[in-house]
Design a protein around this motif. Structure first.
Motif, PDB file in Angstrom:
ATOM      1  N   LEU A 277       7.171  10.592  19.146  1.00  0.00           N
ATOM      2  CA  LEU A 277       8.245  10.510  18.163  1.00  0.00           C
ATOM      3  C   LEU A 277       7.975  11.493  17.029  1.00  0.00           C
ATOM      4  O   LEU A 277       6.831  11.855  16.758  1.00  0.00           O
ATOM      5  N   TYR A 278       9.024  11.899  16.345  1.00  0.00           N
ATOM      6  CA  TYR A 278       8.917  12.640  15.089  1.00  0.00           C
ATOM      7  C   TYR A 278       9.324  11.714  13.941  1.00  0.00           C
ATOM      8  O   TYR A 278      10.147  10.809  14.121  1.00  0.00           O
ATOM      9  N   VAL A 279       8.786  11.961  12.752  1.00  0.00           N
ATOM     10  CA  VAL A 279       9.225  11.248  11.546  1.00  0.00           C
ATOM     11  C   VAL A 279       9.307  12.248  10.405  1.00  0.00           C
ATOM     12  O   VAL A 279       8.635  13.289  10.409  1.00  0.00           O
ATOM     13  N   ASP A 280      10.131  11.932   9.409  1.00  0.00           N
ATOM     14  CA  ASP A 280      10.189  12.822   8.256  1.00  0.00           C
ATOM     15  C   ASP A 280       9.162  12.412   7.205  1.00  0.00           C
ATOM     16  O   ASP A 280       8.481  11.391   7.329  1.00  0.00           O
ATOM     17  N   SER A 281       9.063  13.227   6.168  1.00  0.00           N
ATOM     18  CA  SER A 281       8.011  13.072   5.159  1.00  0.00           C
ATOM     19  C   SER A 281       8.455  12.266   3.950  1.00  0.00           C
ATOM     20  O   SER A 281       7.729  12.209   2.951  1.00  0.00           O
ATOM     21  N   LEU A 282       9.611  11.622   4.023  1.00  0.00           N
ATOM     22  CA  LEU A 282      10.212  10.995   2.852  1.00  0.00           C
ATOM     23  C   LEU A 282       9.592   9.614   2.578  1.00  0.00           C
ATOM     24  O   LEU A 282      10.200   8.567   2.824  1.00  0.00           O
ATOM     25  N   VAL A 283       8.364   9.623   2.059  1.00  0.00           N
ATOM     26  CA  VAL A 283       7.641   8.374   1.802  1.00  0.00           C
ATOM     27  C   VAL A 283       7.150   8.266   0.363  1.00  0.00           C
ATOM     28  O   VAL A 283       6.607   7.230  -0.025  1.00  0.00           O
ATOM     29  N   PHE A 284       7.295   9.328  -0.433  1.00  0.00           N
ATOM     30  CA  PHE A 284       7.027   9.303  -1.869  1.00  0.00           C
ATOM     31  C   PHE A 284       5.566   9.070  -2.249  1.00  0.00           C
ATOM     32  O   PHE A 284       5.288   8.725  -3.394  1.00  0.00           O
ATOM     33  N   GLU A 285       4.642   9.253  -1.339  1.00  0.00           N
ATOM     34  CA  GLU A 285       3.226   9.029  -1.668  1.00  0.00           C
ATOM     35  C   GLU A 285       2.349   9.879  -0.761  1.00  0.00           C
ATOM     36  O   GLU A 285       2.536   9.902   0.458  1.00  0.00           O
ATOM     37  N   ASP A 286       1.370  10.553  -1.357  1.00  0.00           N
ATOM     38  CA  ASP A 286       0.498  11.442  -0.600  1.00  0.00           C
ATOM     39  C   ASP A 286      -0.303  10.695   0.454  1.00  0.00           C
ATOM     40  O   ASP A 286      -0.420  11.144   1.599  1.00  0.00           O
ATOM     41  N   GLU A 287      -0.888   9.556   0.089  1.00  0.00           N
ATOM     42  CA  GLU A 287      -1.739   8.826   1.026  1.00  0.00           C
ATOM     43  C   GLU A 287      -0.930   8.323   2.223  1.00  0.00           C
ATOM     44  O   GLU A 287      -1.399   8.365   3.366  1.00  0.00           O
ATOM     45  N   THR A 288       0.279   7.855   1.981  1.00  0.00           N
ATOM     46  CA  THR A 288       1.128   7.413   3.083  1.00  0.00           C
ATOM     47  C   THR A 288       1.478   8.584   3.990  1.00  0.00           C
ATOM     48  O   THR A 288       1.499   8.448   5.229  1.00  0.00           O
ATOM     49  N   LEU A 289       1.715   9.743   3.406  1.00  0.00           N
ATOM     50  CA  LEU A 289       2.017  10.929   4.202  1.00  0.00           C
ATOM     51  C   LEU A 289       0.834  11.308   5.088  1.00  0.00           C
ATOM     52  O   LEU A 289       0.995  11.639   6.259  1.00  0.00           O
ATOM     53  N   ARG A 290      -0.372  11.220   4.532  1.00  0.00           N
ATOM     54  CA  ARG A 290      -1.567  11.502   5.337  1.00  0.00           C
ATOM     55  C   ARG A 290      -1.713  10.475   6.462  1.00  0.00           C
ATOM     56  O   ARG A 290      -2.128  10.810   7.579  1.00  0.00           O
ATOM     57  N   HIS A 291      -1.375   9.231   6.174  1.00  0.00           N
ATOM     58  CA  HIS A 291      -1.458   8.173   7.185  1.00  0.00           C
ATOM     59  C   HIS A 291      -0.522   8.472   8.357  1.00  0.00           C
ATOM     60  O   HIS A 291      -0.867   8.213   9.521  1.00  0.00           O
ATOM     61  N   LEU A 292       0.658   9.035   8.077  1.00  0.00           N
ATOM     62  CA  LEU A 292       1.601   9.343   9.146  1.00  0.00           C
ATOM     63  C   LEU A 292       1.033  10.367  10.125  1.00  0.00           C
ATOM     64  O   LEU A 292       1.285  10.277  11.329  1.00  0.00           O
ATOM     65  N   THR A 293       0.283  11.343   9.618  1.00  0.00           N
ATOM     66  CA  THR A 293      -0.295  12.336  10.530  1.00  0.00           C
ATOM     67  C   THR A 293      -1.310  11.692  11.457  1.00  0.00           C
ATOM     68  O   THR A 293      -1.464  12.122  12.610  1.00  0.00           O
ATOM     69  N   ALA A 294      -2.011  10.662  10.983  1.00  0.00           N
ATOM     70  CA  ALA A 294      -2.988   9.972  11.837  1.00  0.00           C
ATOM     71  C   ALA A 294      -2.292   9.167  12.928  1.00  0.00           C
ATOM     72  O   ALA A 294      -2.803   9.049  14.048  1.00  0.00           O
ATOM     73  N   ILE A 295      -1.136   8.610  12.628  1.00  0.00           N
ATOM     74  CA  ILE A 295      -0.423   7.769  13.588  1.00  0.00           C
ATOM     75  C   ILE A 295       0.343   8.610  14.604  1.00  0.00           C
ATOM     76  O   ILE A 295       0.247   8.392  15.821  1.00  0.00           O
ATOM     77  N   PHE A 296       1.138   9.563  14.115  1.00  0.00           N
ATOM     78  CA  PHE A 296       2.057  10.298  14.981  1.00  0.00           C
ATOM     79  C   PHE A 296       1.507  11.648  15.431  1.00  0.00           C
ATOM     80  O   PHE A 296       1.988  12.206  16.422  1.00  0.00           O
TER      81      PHE A 296
END
Length: 350
Positions: A277-296
């Protein structure tokens, strides 16, 4: 230079981001078919300077700025924020799934034609993502073909549910099959989310809390519905960082190991499907954005801003640069991943 069917895109060093998540509202809507009263049909009334109000069923729905339709204003904002290309998609309320099918088909075509005009006027700075009248699958397939094959759109935007039906339901398989055949990208955005009756507080909480919840359930339905196993060539992205899905995924993984019925139902383990899957970066927090790269995975995150609405990411490039130090990773997240998702070809000048 980057190329896609229907246009050429030249890459600039100072302005190179691709924004997958930004919306269009036409400056005007056509009258309803035959001038009759069609529940859910939108109209536009003037508001204060450079703004207008979308009115639905005689009630103000949202006041929007002319950035929703004014190409020059968009381009100026894109230059300020470092965005080279926007993928234009309808404001989700304009999906019109709840309007009678024939009328909705005409309304959706109007919105898509407005997007097509903006793409032309944008001089290579825009690509189109079409809305579809998904309450009628045959009409949707026809509009998918028209917008991708005739208008040169990069793909489609669909809701997280269609009148309460999750998008992973097998009734939408013909849509996914045709999108795969045409090479059309699919962007999933929340619309009329479930659970709003559980919110305590003012109306904007629907966007703040219910949208990511519905997107998370939509992503989960794609996994549990084995959509990507059936259609392995499909490119599908979810707004708002996949919503709650990153938190649901560990439970799906544990459920896969715990419940034999779940393991028997799923063609692949949930974590393996999630990384397609792809997801966008619209999460408003750096740490959450880094977490997305680990998951997806680092190849599956795309810029999303929700431009031009107020509840948006104003500095998307800065957000990625703050969250990640590696130059090659920044390049993937700001530009290269979107090239792959939108099927845009980059030409290297020699």
């Amino acid at each position: 230079m980057v190329r896609r069917t229907g246009g050429l895109f030249r890459r600039h060093n100072t302005c190179c981001g691709i924004d997958l998540h930004c919306h269009v509202v036409p400056s005007r809507f056509p009258t309803s078919p035959g001038g009759r009263d069609v529940p859910g049909w939108p109209s536009m009334t003037a508001a204060h300077e450079c703004h207008a109000t979308v009115v639905i069923d005689s009630k103000p729905y949202r006041t929007v700025s002319n950035a929703c339709w004014a190409v020059e204003r968009r381009l100026e904002a894109m230059d300020r924020s470092g965005i080279q290309i926007q993928a234009l998609s309808p404001m989700p309320e304009l999906f019109s799934y709840w309007i009678e099918a024939e009328a909705a088909d005409g309304l959706v075509r109007h919105v898509n034609d407005v997007i097509a005009t903006m793409v032309t006027e944008g001089g290579g700075r825009f690509v189109g993502l079409a809305g579809l009248p998904l309450q009628d699958l045959d009409r949707s397939l026809a509009e998918l073909t028209r917008t991708v094959s005739e208008l040169g759109f990069a793909g489609i935007e669909i809701g997280s549910n269609v009148n309460g039906v999750p998008i992973g339901d097998e009734r939408f398989h013909p849509l996914f099959a045709e999108a795969e055949r045409l090479g059309a990208a699919i962007f999933v955005h929340a619309v009329r989310p479930a659970g709003t009756d559980r919110l305590v507080g003012p109306a904007p909480l629907q966007q703040v809390l219910a949208y990511p919840t519905d997107v998370g359930l939509a992503a989960a339905s794609v996994v549990t519905g084995n959509v990507l196993s059936r259609f392995p060539g499909l490119r599908i992205a979810f707004s708002h960082g996949g919503g709650t899905f990153p938190s649901l995924l560990p439970r799906l993984e544990q459920g896969y190991e715990t419940f034999s019925s779940l393991k028997e139902t799923l063609a692949e383990r949930p974590s393996a499907q999630a990384r397609r899957l792809y997801v966008d970066s619209l999460v408003f927090e750096d740490e959450t954005l880094r977490h997305l790269t680990a998951i997806f995975g680092e190849e599956r995150i795309l810029i999303g801003t929700d431009y031009p609405f107020n509840f948006s990411e104003a500095e998307p490039i800065a957000r990625i640069h703050n969250a990640f130090q590696e130059a090659a990773l920044r390049e993937r997240l700001t530009f290269a991943n979107a090239l792959a998702f939108l099927d845009i070809e980059e030409e290297v000048n020699e």
